[in-house]
Scaffold this motif. Structure first.
Motif, mmCIF file in Angstrom:
data_model
loop_
_atom_site.group_PDB
_atom_site.id
_atom_site.type_symbol
_atom_site.label_atom_id
_atom_site.label_comp_id
_atom_site.label_asym_id
_atom_site.label_seq_id
_atom_site.Cartn_x
_atom_site.Cartn_y
_atom_site.Cartn_z
ATOM 1 N N ARG A 1 0.737 -1.575 -0.171
ATOM 2 C CA ARG A 1 -0.142 0.241 -0.223
ATOM 3 C C ARG A 1 1.004 0.942 -0.016
ATOM 4 N N LYS A 2 1.756 0.561 1.139
ATOM 5 C CA LYS A 2 3.051 2.138 0.785
ATOM 6 C C LYS A 2 3.645 2.756 -0.444
ATOM 7 N N MET A 3 3.838 1.767 -1.400
ATOM 8 C CA MET A 3 4.335 1.597 -2.751
ATOM 9 C C MET A 3 3.233 2.036 -3.723
ATOM 10 N N LEU A 4 2.579 2.121 -3.867
ATOM 11 C CA LEU A 4 0.902 1.871 -4.600
ATOM 12 C C LEU A 4 0.725 3.842 -4.625
ATOM 13 N N ALA A 5 1.154 4.033 -3.155
ATOM 14 C CA ALA A 5 0.354 5.636 -2.232
ATOM 15 C C ALA A 5 1.328 6.421 -2.795
ATOM 16 N N GLN A 6 3.118 5.799 -3.145
ATOM 17 C CA GLN A 6 4.007 6.640 -3.562
ATOM 18 C C GLN A 6 4.220 6.661 -4.897
ATOM 19 N N ARG A 7 3.558 5.324 -5.747
ATOM 20 C CA ARG A 7 3.020 5.559 -7.137
ATOM 21 C C ARG A 7 4.954 5.028 -7.414
ATOM 22 N N GLU A 8 5.442 3.732 -6.908
ATOM 23 C CA GLU A 8 6.859 3.858 -7.102
ATOM 24 C C GLU A 8 7.125 3.086 -8.725
ATOM 25 N N ILE A 9 5.640 2.559 -8.634
ATOM 26 C CA ILE A 9 5.963 1.212 -10.156
ATOM 27 C C ILE A 9 4.857 1.979 -10.996
#
Length: 334
Positions: free
Chosen positions: A136-144
């Protein structure tokens, strides 16, 4: 002050939940009571887990003033009755997944929680694993980048288990297995309702679903597809594909302990249990228990991670999948 737990039902999942609580600090979590339909079962459970009080009925547990929150661990055809019993007694509740048999029952449970002003959460334990928190953290930060596709699979040969096969016991692969894939998709797309959903599959002679493939279309040309089965072994992995990379859960997507981001893997090991477990990685239930504690400390009535609206969306999508595959429970006709 410790969060004082009462446990409803002395079955296998309740055993694992009690073991999971033992991996947390005793000053934070204590099991103070166990209730079962038979007093001898409750006493045996209490002796094994060093619980001070055992009850031979759920009604007795409702009257225990030392219980802050009840974990409901009986099978889902009986969740509605149990949840209403405890919440009407002003007890906070963590109810095992799936929450109920259909949307109608889920609404009744959620309405009761609101009416009685108690904390309530569906125990979708996957959402609270460190892997899920990181996703969820990575998705919120749009890492991909922008997510374009989600795929997951969950299949295990469990047709020997009557609870999965018999309709009156809440059988069917969706409610017992496939809901993990569905909740993962809903989590990735942040609770957004899909624009369309298509399900096709096969059912057992008992009238419950066995193997099903589900395709969901979301806004802005985003997709998801998942497969679940109670008869065959599948890879049991998941992948999120974005415009700038991928996030993979390589195995055990329903109780994840590793994560691969753009080819780099990170492990998130679980604590060892003090007793043998009935289900894989069950000490991971410690994370949902701690979520309950933190919500109670903050005075919340629902979890922001697994909210009432999240449970309602899951139920509505499950109903639609069952409708398309042709699974009807007696509760649907009431």
């Amino acid at each position: 002050m410790a969060t004082r737990w009462g446990i409803c039902s002395a079955g296998k999942i309740s055993h694992d939940f009690a073991v999971a609580l033992k991996t947390l600090p005793a000053e934070d979590h204590q099991v103070v009571a166990i209730a079962a339909r038979k007093l001898e079962d409750a006493r045996e459970f209490a002796k094994k887990h060093s619980i001070s009080t055992a009850y031979g009925s759920y009604e007795e547990l409702t009257r225990d003033p030392n219980v802050d929150v009840v974990y409901v661990g009986n099978i889902h055809p009986y969740h509605l009755k149990a949840c209403l019993l405890f919440m009407n007694a002003k007890k906070n509740v963590l109810c095992e997944k799936p929450l109920a048999m259909n949307t109608k029952e889920v609404k009744e449970i959620l309405d009761s929680a609101k009416r009685n002003q108690v904390f309530f959460m569906e125990a979708v334990w996957t959402r609270f694993f460190p892997v899920s928190v990181e996703v969820r953290k990575m998705l919120a930060q749009r890492e991909i980048g922008e997510v374009k596709m989600v795929r997951s699979e969950f299949g295990v040969p469990v047709l020997h288990n009557r609870r999965v096969v018999e309709k009156e016991l809440g059988g069917g692969a969706l409610l017992n297995i496939g809901m993990y894939c569905l909740q993962f998709v809903c989590m990735v797309y942040n609770g957004e309702r899909p624009e369309s959903i298509q399900a096709t599959g096969v059912c057992l002679d008992t009238g419950v679903d066995e193997t099903v493939i589900v395709t969901l279309k979301f806004s802005e040309k985003r997709m998801a597809v998942f497969t679940y089965s109670s008869s065959i072994q599948l890879p049991n992995d998941a992948i999120i594909v974005g415009t700038k990379g991928t996030i993979q859960i390589p195995a055990w997507m329903w109780c994840p302990t590793s994560l691969i981001v753009n080819g780099k893997e990170t492990q998130y090991p679980l604590p060892e249990p003090c007793f043998p477990l009935n289900f894989h990685n069950s000490t991971g239930m410690r994370y949902e228990a701690e979520e309950v504690r933190q919500c109670l400390i903050k005075g919340l009535k629902e979890s922001p991670v697994m909210s009432h609206s999240d449970s309602l969306l899951l139920a509505e999508l499950e109903d639609e999948i069952r409708k398309q595959v042709g699974v009807v429970y007696s509760q649907d006709c009431q």
